[in-house]
Design an enzyme around this catalytic site. Structure first.
Site, PDB file in Angstrom:
ATOM      1  N   SER A  94       0.823  -1.209   0.000  1.00  0.00           N
ATOM      2  CA  SER A  94       0.000   0.000   0.000  1.00  0.00           C
ATOM      3  C   SER A  94       0.858   1.259   0.000  1.00  0.00           C
ATOM      4  O   SER A  94       0.384   2.335  -0.347  1.00  0.00           O
ATOM      5  CB  SER A  94      -0.912   0.006   1.229  1.00  0.00           C
ATOM      6  OG  SER A  94      -0.128   0.013   2.408  1.00  0.00           O
ATOM      7  N   TYR A 106      -4.162   0.771   3.468  1.00  0.00           N
ATOM      8  CA  TYR A 106      -5.129  -0.304   3.209  1.00  0.00           C
ATOM      9  C   TYR A 106      -5.793  -0.797   4.503  1.00  0.00           C
ATOM     10  O   TYR A 106      -6.892  -1.323   4.483  1.00  0.00           O
ATOM     11  CB  TYR A 106      -4.431  -1.520   2.586  1.00  0.00           C
ATOM     12  CG  TYR A 106      -4.079  -1.435   1.124  1.00  0.00           C
ATOM     13  CD1 TYR A 106      -4.362  -0.315   0.340  1.00  0.00           C
ATOM     14  CD2 TYR A 106      -3.449  -2.516   0.505  1.00  0.00           C
ATOM     15  CE1 TYR A 106      -4.018  -0.274  -1.005  1.00  0.00           C
ATOM     16  CE2 TYR A 106      -3.112  -2.487  -0.841  1.00  0.00           C
ATOM     17  CZ  TYR A 106      -3.387  -1.363  -1.591  1.00  0.00           C
ATOM     18  OH  TYR A 106      -3.048  -1.336  -2.922  1.00  0.00           O
ATOM     19  N   GLY A 107      -5.086  -0.677   5.604  1.00  0.00           N
ATOM     20  CA  GLY A 107      -5.448  -1.386   6.833  1.00  0.00           C
ATOM     21  C   GLY A 107      -6.773  -1.034   7.458  1.00  0.00           C
ATOM     22  O   GLY A 107      -7.308  -1.786   8.264  1.00  0.00           O
ATOM     23  N   CYS A 160       2.822  -7.041   1.901  1.00  0.00           N
ATOM     24  CA  CYS A 160       1.870  -6.286   2.710  1.00  0.00           C
ATOM     25  C   CYS A 160       0.966  -7.308   3.391  1.00  0.00           C
ATOM     26  O   CYS A 160       0.309  -8.096   2.710  1.00  0.00           O
ATOM     27  CB  CYS A 160       1.068  -5.366   1.782  1.00  0.00           C
ATOM     28  SG  CYS A 160      -0.358  -4.547   2.518  1.00  0.00           S
ATOM     29  N   ASN A 161       0.939  -7.300   4.719  1.00  0.00           N
ATOM     30  CA  ASN A 161       0.120  -8.281   5.438  1.00  0.00           C
ATOM     31  C   ASN A 161      -1.369  -8.079   5.176  1.00  0.00           C
ATOM     32  O   ASN A 161      -2.127  -9.044   5.054  1.00  0.00           O
ATOM     33  CB  ASN A 161       0.400  -8.195   6.941  1.00  0.00           C
ATOM     34  CG  ASN A 161       1.801  -8.634   7.301  1.00  0.00           C
ATOM     35  OD1 ASN A 161       2.742  -7.864   7.162  1.00  0.00           O
ATOM     36  ND2 ASN A 161       1.956  -9.858   7.750  1.00  0.00           N
ATOM     37  N   THR A 162      -1.787  -6.810   5.090  1.00  0.00           N
ATOM     38  CA  THR A 162      -3.201  -6.522   4.833  1.00  0.00           C
ATOM     39  C   THR A 162      -3.613  -7.045   3.464  1.00  0.00           C
ATOM     40  O   THR A 162      -4.654  -7.698   3.318  1.00  0.00           O
ATOM     41  CB  THR A 162      -3.461  -5.003   4.934  1.00  0.00           C
ATOM     42  OG1 THR A 162      -3.115  -4.546   6.246  1.00  0.00           O
ATOM     43  CG2 THR A 162      -4.915  -4.672   4.654  1.00  0.00           C
ATOM     44  N   CYS A 204       2.703  -6.187  10.269  1.00  0.00           N
ATOM     45  CA  CYS A 204       2.564  -5.237   9.155  1.00  0.00           C
ATOM     46  C   CYS A 204       3.973  -4.856   8.729  1.00  0.00           C
ATOM     47  O   CYS A 204       4.811  -4.529   9.574  1.00  0.00           O
ATOM     48  CB  CYS A 204       1.783  -4.004   9.613  1.00  0.00           C
ATOM     49  SG  CYS A 204       1.757  -2.638   8.415  1.00  0.00           S
ATOM     50  N   THR A 205       4.238  -4.898   7.433  1.00  0.00           N
ATOM     51  CA  THR A 205       5.610  -4.644   6.964  1.00  0.00           C
ATOM     52  C   THR A 205       6.049  -3.202   7.231  1.00  0.00           C
ATOM     53  O   THR A 205       7.247  -2.937   7.344  1.00  0.00           O
ATOM     54  CB  THR A 205       5.754  -4.980   5.467  1.00  0.00           C
ATOM     55  OG1 THR A 205       4.765  -4.277   4.706  1.00  0.00           O
ATOM     56  CG2 THR A 205       5.588  -6.484   5.225  1.00  0.00           C
ATOM     57  N   HIS A 206       5.092  -2.276   7.365  1.00  0.00           N
ATOM     58  CA  HIS A 206       5.450  -0.894   7.725  1.00  0.00           C
ATOM     59  C   HIS A 206       6.139  -0.841   9.092  1.00  0.00           C
ATOM     60  O   HIS A 206       7.054  -0.041   9.306  1.00  0.00           O
ATOM     61  CB  HIS A 206       4.196  -0.014   7.797  1.00  0.00           C
ATOM     62  CG  HIS A 206       3.648   0.424   6.484  1.00  0.00           C
ATOM     63  ND1 HIS A 206       2.944  -0.411   5.656  1.00  0.00           N
ATOM     64  CD2 HIS A 206       3.690   1.629   5.857  1.00  0.00           C
ATOM     65  CE1 HIS A 206       2.560   0.257   4.578  1.00  0.00           C
ATOM     66  NE2 HIS A 206       3.006   1.496   4.667  1.00  0.00           N
TER      67      HIS A 206
END
Length: 256
Positions: A12, A43-44, A74-76, A182-184
């Site tokens: 995202s 996205y989350g 992206c996990n989401t 979450c990769t962020h």
């Protein structure tokens, strides 16, 4: 001369750059196209159906770039879209897996906190994983709406203010293990350790990249300090803001 394997990574926004960094640790000759969907981030907090449409659109774009495989970094996106898109695309679609399994197995009977977006927390994929591990009572799920957006904005001071009460609460509950779902959030590791020095942090980046390279039959040789990486990458950030390209460069060069 053999063409390098071309792989698409999407997220995202900026989070997937932490996955790209992990991929670039390997001595692999890859051509990587990274797509950050900043126009539609974060996205989350969206509905899963909307996330699916956004991810499908990005994957269609990457397929037109002639990639041989796509990683939803992206996990989401993985939670909302991976299962459906694997049926729709002829190329392999890989996704992220929160590192709950190693955190649970390495710390038997101990509580594990999971920081993730609201979409990741409520999707069936996560519930299934917790059930398989018989870890429903051990995993403390903490939704973090807005936190990924602060990373996309490069606002790490606000991110620290956001995290402080969460981390203080975990310390009061004697939680010693933290999974970044979450990769962020991987870019917030130093902030987390500053405020919670003894916590063990787990993220899914390393395991995901090992699985990706194994599946694509790419040799897994870690670069040493003197070697140059033979992979090349192209960043597509659809916000087209100079600020985001500068931030991407800073995040990719950030020391871990």
């Amino acid at each position: 001369m053999k063409e390098p394997l071309k792989i698409g990574l999407m997220d995202s926004g900026m989070g997937g750059l932490s996955v790209l960094k992990e991929l670039l640790k390997y001595d692999s000759e890859l051509e990587i196209v990274y797509y950050g969907d900043l126009k539609n981030s974060p996205y989350g907090e969206k509905d899963a159906s909307e996330v699916l449409e956004l991810v499908r659109s990005v994957c269609n774009f990457l397929q037109k770039e002639n990639v041989s495989a796509i990683l939803l970094a992206c996990n989401t996106a993985t939670s909302a879209a991976a299962q459906t898109l694997r049926k729709e695309f002829s190329i392999p679609i890989f996704g992220m897996e929160p590192a709950i399994k190693p955190a649970i197995l390495q710390n038997p009977g101990k509580k594990v906190a999971l920081l993730a977006t609201p979409v990741t927390q409520r999707e069936e994929k996560l519930q299934r994983l917790k059930s398989e591990l018989k870890a429903e009572e051990l995993v403390l799920s903490i939704s973090c709406p807005g936190l990924a957006g602060l990373v996309d904005q490069g606002d790490f001071d606000k991110a620290e203010k956001y995290l402080r009460p969460i981390l203080a609460n975990l310390q009061e509950q004697d939680v010693e293990n933290l999974v970044l779902g979450c990769t962020h959030y991987v870019f917030l590791k130093q902030i987390i350790l500053k405020n919670f020095p003894n916590v063990k942090i787990y993220d899914g980046n390393s395991g995901t990249i090992k699985h990706l390279l194994n599946s694509l039959q790419v040799p897994r040789v870690i670069l040493n300090g003197s070697q140059n990486n033979r992979s090349i990458y192209k960043l597509i950030l659809n916000s087209e803001k100079e600020f985001h390209f500068r931030l991407a460069s800073e995040l990719l060069s950030l020391k871990e």
